[in-house]
Design a protein around this motif. Sequence first.
Motif, PDB file in Angstrom:
ATOM      1  N   GLN A   1       6.788  -9.291   9.994  1.00 49.80           N
ATOM      2  CA  GLN A   1       5.358  -9.078   9.807  1.00 49.80           C
ATOM      3  C   GLN A   1       4.598 -10.400   9.833  1.00 49.80           C
ATOM      4  O   GLN A   1       3.512 -10.491  10.354  1.00 49.80           O
ATOM      5  N   HIS A   2       5.206 -11.425   9.260  1.00 50.87           N
ATOM      6  CA  HIS A   2       4.551 -12.729   9.267  1.00 50.87           C
ATOM      7  C   HIS A   2       5.315 -13.670  10.177  1.00 50.87           C
ATOM      8  O   HIS A   2       6.529 -13.610  10.262  1.00 50.87           O
ATOM      9  N   PHE A   3       4.572 -14.545  10.807  1.00 54.88           N
ATOM     10  CA  PHE A   3       5.196 -15.429  11.777  1.00 54.88           C
ATOM     11  C   PHE A   3       6.203 -16.356  11.125  1.00 54.88           C
ATOM     12  O   PHE A   3       6.027 -16.795  10.009  1.00 54.88           O
ATOM     13  N   SER A   4       7.260 -16.645  11.867  1.00 55.47           N
ATOM     14  CA  SER A   4       8.207 -17.641  11.378  1.00 55.47           C
ATOM     15  C   SER A   4       8.473 -18.640  12.491  1.00 55.47           C
ATOM     16  O   SER A   4       9.606 -18.942  12.807  1.00 55.47           O
ATOM     17  N   LEU A   5       7.394 -19.106  13.092  1.00 60.41           N
ATOM     18  CA  LEU A   5       7.532 -20.082  14.173  1.00 60.41           C
ATOM     19  C   LEU A   5       7.339 -21.496  13.627  1.00 60.41           C
ATOM     20  O   LEU A   5       6.687 -21.687  12.613  1.00 60.41           O
ATOM     21  N   VAL A   6       7.922 -22.449  14.321  1.00 63.60           N
ATOM     22  CA  VAL A   6       7.721 -23.849  13.934  1.00 63.60           C
ATOM     23  C   VAL A   6       6.592 -24.421  14.780  1.00 63.60           C
ATOM     24  O   VAL A   6       6.711 -24.549  15.993  1.00 63.60           O
ATOM     25  N   ASP A   7       5.481 -24.737  14.117  1.00 60.80           N
ATOM     26  CA  ASP A   7       4.261 -25.128  14.818  1.00 60.80           C
ATOM     27  C   ASP A   7       4.432 -26.290  15.778  1.00 60.80           C
ATOM     28  O   ASP A   7       3.863 -26.309  16.848  1.00 60.80           O
ATOM     29  N   ARG A   8       5.211 -27.272  15.353  1.00 61.07           N
ATOM     30  CA  ARG A   8       5.269 -28.491  16.145  1.00 61.07           C
ATOM     31  C   ARG A   8       6.168 -28.368  17.381  1.00 61.07           C
ATOM     32  O   ARG A   8       6.171 -29.236  18.223  1.00 61.07           O
ATOM     33  N   LEU A   9       6.937 -27.305  17.446  1.00 58.08           N
ATOM     34  CA  LEU A   9       7.849 -27.178  18.578  1.00 58.08           C
ATOM     35  C   LEU A   9       7.199 -26.372  19.692  1.00 58.08           C
ATOM     36  O   LEU A   9       6.247 -25.640  19.488  1.00 58.08           O
ATOM     37  N   SER A  10       7.781 -26.518  20.880  1.00 59.85           N
ATOM     38  CA  SER A  10       7.243 -25.769  22.005  1.00 59.85           C
ATOM     39  C   SER A  10       7.751 -24.331  21.949  1.00 59.85           C
ATOM     40  O   SER A  10       8.609 -23.985  21.140  1.00 59.85           O
ATOM     41  N   VAL A  11       7.192 -23.516  22.825  1.00 53.90           N
ATOM     42  CA  VAL A  11       7.549 -22.108  22.828  1.00 53.90           C
ATOM     43  C   VAL A  11       9.040 -21.916  23.094  1.00 53.90           C
ATOM     44  O   VAL A  11       9.739 -21.217  22.357  1.00 53.90           O
ATOM     45  N   TRP A  12       9.560 -22.594  24.112  1.00 51.30           N
ATOM     46  CA  TRP A  12      10.969 -22.342  24.434  1.00 51.30           C
ATOM     47  C   TRP A  12      11.888 -22.853  23.336  1.00 51.30           C
ATOM     48  O   TRP A  12      12.916 -22.252  23.038  1.00 51.30           O
TER      49      TRP A  12
ATOM     50  N   GLY B   1       2.659  -7.194   2.867  1.00 49.33           N
ATOM     51  CA  GLY B   1       1.685  -7.823   3.757  1.00 49.33           C
ATOM     52  C   GLY B   1       0.268  -7.292   3.556  1.00 49.33           C
ATOM     53  O   GLY B   1      -0.693  -8.061   3.430  1.00 49.33           O
ATOM     54  N   GLY B   2       0.132  -5.994   3.506  1.00 47.07           N
ATOM     55  CA  GLY B   2      -1.191  -5.404   3.359  1.00 47.07           C
ATOM     56  C   GLY B   2      -1.823  -5.747   2.023  1.00 47.07           C
ATOM     57  O   GLY B   2      -3.039  -5.941   1.924  1.00 47.07           O
TER      58      GLY B   2
ATOM     59  N   THR C   1      -9.170  -6.198   8.654  1.00 46.57           N
ATOM     60  CA  THR C   1      -8.325  -5.049   8.351  1.00 46.57           C
ATOM     61  C   THR C   1      -6.912  -5.214   8.876  1.00 46.57           C
ATOM     62  O   THR C   1      -6.128  -4.286   8.847  1.00 46.57           O
ATOM     63  N   ARG C   2      -6.594  -6.411   9.327  1.00 47.33           N
ATOM     64  CA  ARG C   2      -5.252  -6.652   9.844  1.00 47.33           C
ATOM     65  C   ARG C   2      -4.205  -6.340   8.787  1.00 47.33           C
ATOM     66  O   ARG C   2      -4.225  -6.869   7.689  1.00 47.33           O
ATOM     67  N   GLY C   3      -3.321  -5.459   9.126  1.00 51.83           N
ATOM     68  CA  GLY C   3      -2.230  -5.145   8.211  1.00 51.83           C
ATOM     69  C   GLY C   3      -2.571  -4.127   7.149  1.00 51.83           C
ATOM     70  O   GLY C   3      -1.720  -3.761   6.351  1.00 51.83           O
ATOM     71  N   LEU C   4      -3.821  -3.652   7.117  1.00 47.21           N
ATOM     72  CA  LEU C   4      -4.172  -2.669   6.095  1.00 47.21           C
ATOM     73  C   LEU C   4      -3.815  -1.268   6.564  1.00 47.21           C
ATOM     74  O   LEU C   4      -3.894  -0.960   7.744  1.00 47.21           O
ATOM     75  N   ASP C   5      -3.488  -0.413   5.616  1.00 44.68           N
ATOM     76  CA  ASP C   5      -3.277   0.979   5.988  1.00 44.68           C
ATOM     77  C   ASP C   5      -4.642   1.655   6.118  1.00 44.68           C
ATOM     78  O   ASP C   5      -5.670   1.104   5.732  1.00 44.68           O
ATOM     79  N   ILE C   6      -4.647   2.850   6.658  1.00 41.74           N
ATOM     80  CA  ILE C   6      -5.960   3.395   7.010  1.00 41.74           C
ATOM     81  C   ILE C   6      -6.793   3.743   5.784  1.00 41.74           C
ATOM     82  O   ILE C   6      -8.008   3.696   5.839  1.00 41.74           O
TER      83      ILE C   6
END
Lengths: 374, 565
Positions: B118-129, B467-468, B492-497
Amino acid sequence: MTPTLISERAPAVAAPPADPRRRPRLADLGTPLLYAASLSTALVLAGLLIALVGQSPWDAASAMYDGSLADGAAIGQSIDQAAPLLLVAIGSVIAARAGIFNIGQEGQLLVGASVGAAIALFTPGPGPLVLILALLGAAVGGALWAAIAALLFYWRGVAVVISTLLLIFVANQAVSYAVNSPSLLREKAVAGQVTTSQTDMLAESVWLPRIGEYPDFNIGAGIFIALVLAVGTSVVLVRSRLGFRVRMLGLNPKAAHRAGVGAVLIGGGALLASGAFAGLAGGVMLTGSGHRMQDGFADNVGFDGLLVALVARDKPMLAVPVALFFGALRAGGGFLSATGVPRYIVAVVTALLVLATVFPAAYAEVRRRRTAGA
Amino acid sequence: MRPSPQASDTAVTTPDPRPRAGDDQPTAPSVLSAPIVQLLGIGKRFGAVRACEDVSLRVQAGEIHGLLGENGAGKSTLMKILLGLVVPDTGRILLRGEPATITDPSAAAAHGISMVHQHFSLVDRLSVWENVVLGDRGRVDRDRARTLVREVGRRYGLEVDPDACVEDLSTGQRQRVEIVKCLRRDPGVLILDEPTSVLTLEESRELFTVLRRVVADEGKAVILISHKLDEIVHATDRVTIMRQGRVVARRATADTDVRSLAREMVGRELSKWTAASAVGALDALIEPGTGEPTGGTALLDVREPAAAPAPDPRPPAGEVRLRISDAHASTTDRRPLLRGLTLEVRAGEILGLAGVEGNGQAALGDLLSSLLPLSAGRVEVCGAPVVAGRPGAMHAAGVGIVPEDRHVSGCVLDMSVAENLVLADLSSVTSKGLLSRRRMAARARQLIEEFEIATPSPDTPMRQLSGGNQQKVVLARELAAQPKVLVAAQPTRGLDIGAIEYMTERLHAAARSGIAVLLLSTELGEILTLSHRVAVIHRGAVVGEMDRADVDTERLGLLMGGQAA
Ligand SMILES: Nc1ncnc2c1ncn2[C@@H]1O[C@H](COP(=O)(O)OP(=O)(O)OP(=O)(O)O)[C@@H](O)[C@H]1O
Ligand SMILES: [Mg+2]
């Protein structure tokens, strides 16, 4: 199978967002067991080392005990040793909570002590006033030394870890120069005596008062200063608005920035504060025990204090017992070297014991970082 | 079969919802009856919170399985159990009929289970590949990794430049990277936890069209968590609905519709407008109040809009609260972010800023969070200039913001819920420099109740909320602060209806009380539901503006695509 997707051996999964409840295997031992295991490993290694240089491990152990806990005087020694450690540790905690890693306490302590020595030696006036001035001056000296690192960081982006570390060497040289220059801090020549590279002894009126009776239990006032500051720091960090802002900065600089916590002001302030605490520790060592500056004055107190903060997991109140333990180790180690065990072995033995106490905390921290994901 | 590039190309052009009832996918021959994943009687408690209680889930090979439920229902927890990130207290896991113990994510990976979190776990400083191959053992083959990113991207319609630095990517692009990272492992079971909350409708359509084919052909399975009900209806074969840690319903998607799904999930009826924005049905929104909605929106007649909050008649124009004039800003490496953006928001109105993701919305959010200095132009709040980029300046001037990514500047994960509910507004709970625990707790309790935030206590660390519920904390704080200007980016990102409905009402109430509201959203549906006025952002500038009543989607579409109209 599609050509687009490789299917190799099961790929390791990159650090996933972890559930804090999930425990790694080694830590399944539980914290107390982990401590027991690492302490006994260290003891065994230390015993082997001492046996290797031809001494009896048992005698060494009892010497350690005699020097740190056996009687009132020994306990007083341990407490005296703990005071500067605690001061350094509190400072480290403040910086760490703001997300800044100051590891140059050793240098800040030296500079602080030198400023304190200059004030104590050359300021005329009533003893208590000069003492207070010397301690304050020591704190300011340490803060200013840390300010160099702060300046380098916020102005040029030099990492604090690196600049504070390098500034230790600069501080060593500068202080060594000062205590070697007759025009600066080197002791004044008395006819018929050779001078050595140390300062004059401070006048007894500017020594930190001691409580208790020699040769029984007696301690310097340093520990009280340290305790009061530890409690104060704890209250400020947990209960005050300022502390809230410091913690916010350390935990999420962007959210802090939006909320009006300036990294330069609060972060730089925290770095200076940690320098001030290290400097004060130097002042307490100067006025409380050595009463003069000489080579090797800092004696790793800056680094040990940093370790105290690490073991105490950045909690000021937890730092109190940890500092006392480290103080006892240092006192015991000092006694041990007086019994004929070579100094370098004493250093290794105390280092082993320190490592043993640091290891579980460090291990837990590494695990936490590794599993916490990005 | 092997889906060729051409196959996926055709998929791009026909993102139609499959008319489906009965034409159930033939399961792959090798796995006849044993479900590919079976969770039996799973239970998990966190202290006093029962995240999952006696949950059973069956996922057949060849199906896309939807997992629905309110915020905090236990969906993410259940999936983390399957992935070995959370150890269940009770229950068993069967994979293809065989009992399996999954102790950590690498064990799950060995079983071919992979998850987009649900939440990103990317390393900002690295490139996509680099991010994509992160965690691989052995030698890293750069060229192969880059080709891989391109190929997976092309195949699933998630194209992203492998050499770009993640730091520079928009939220939507980051989401693509996360999905590519998972897909390239070619998992047998793919878990997607709200993967589309930042993808465009087309992107998610294309993704699911391709996924559907791959899943059916190769006997794989996908578990999809989403609060977008139309997506669930279009993409899944079967759904399992959870409420408060328990399974309350299992349905074949073909036998159900958005309306009944919503009802079963929330346990009550929802208002028409909420439902409309929840399913992203534009037609219903374009001409408010003109009788029957057209075409496929019949499913929306949930409740007559007697109490429907939106859209209010345009309020009498108040004074200008926020004025941004000719704002220019760029990144440190001189890529322009804002190019002469000019914008006015008046007291009492909701200005919706529509636009394709990555056209400067994030920069505008940063600007109004004091995180981005301007190289030219100015920002005025209530007529007084505000220094952009100075810590706390926007907040001090009265700008509240619900940022696009709550984890970046919206909250402090390692502080408690109560602390997160004050964050910038310390003055209300401080006296003589000391924080009053009591007042902080009282305030927290009130907001927790008002916004129905599911948390064991005000002292729970923010990190432990679902998350919500984290999003609700941010919204509650900003709405309760009664700012002069409220900026809501993807609120409303991640909120239920159910929560979306409440937030819709709250935003309207905010506007009615005289707050100037700037709504940033990539979902046109949300913009149209909420706004009085609509502006369009394109390449860092506002390229058009119109009253809500004058909106025509065609013109909006052109503007968003950068064609002056
Ligand atoms: N690590 C944890 N420690 C304590 N409680 C937790 C933890 N993780 C989840 N919870 C609690 O378990 C419940 C279920 O959380 P979960 O994340 O599974 O919800 P969810 O269905 O994914 O909701 P959302 O739609 O908001 O993402 C929540 O009440 C949450 O507070
Ligand atoms: Mg979730």
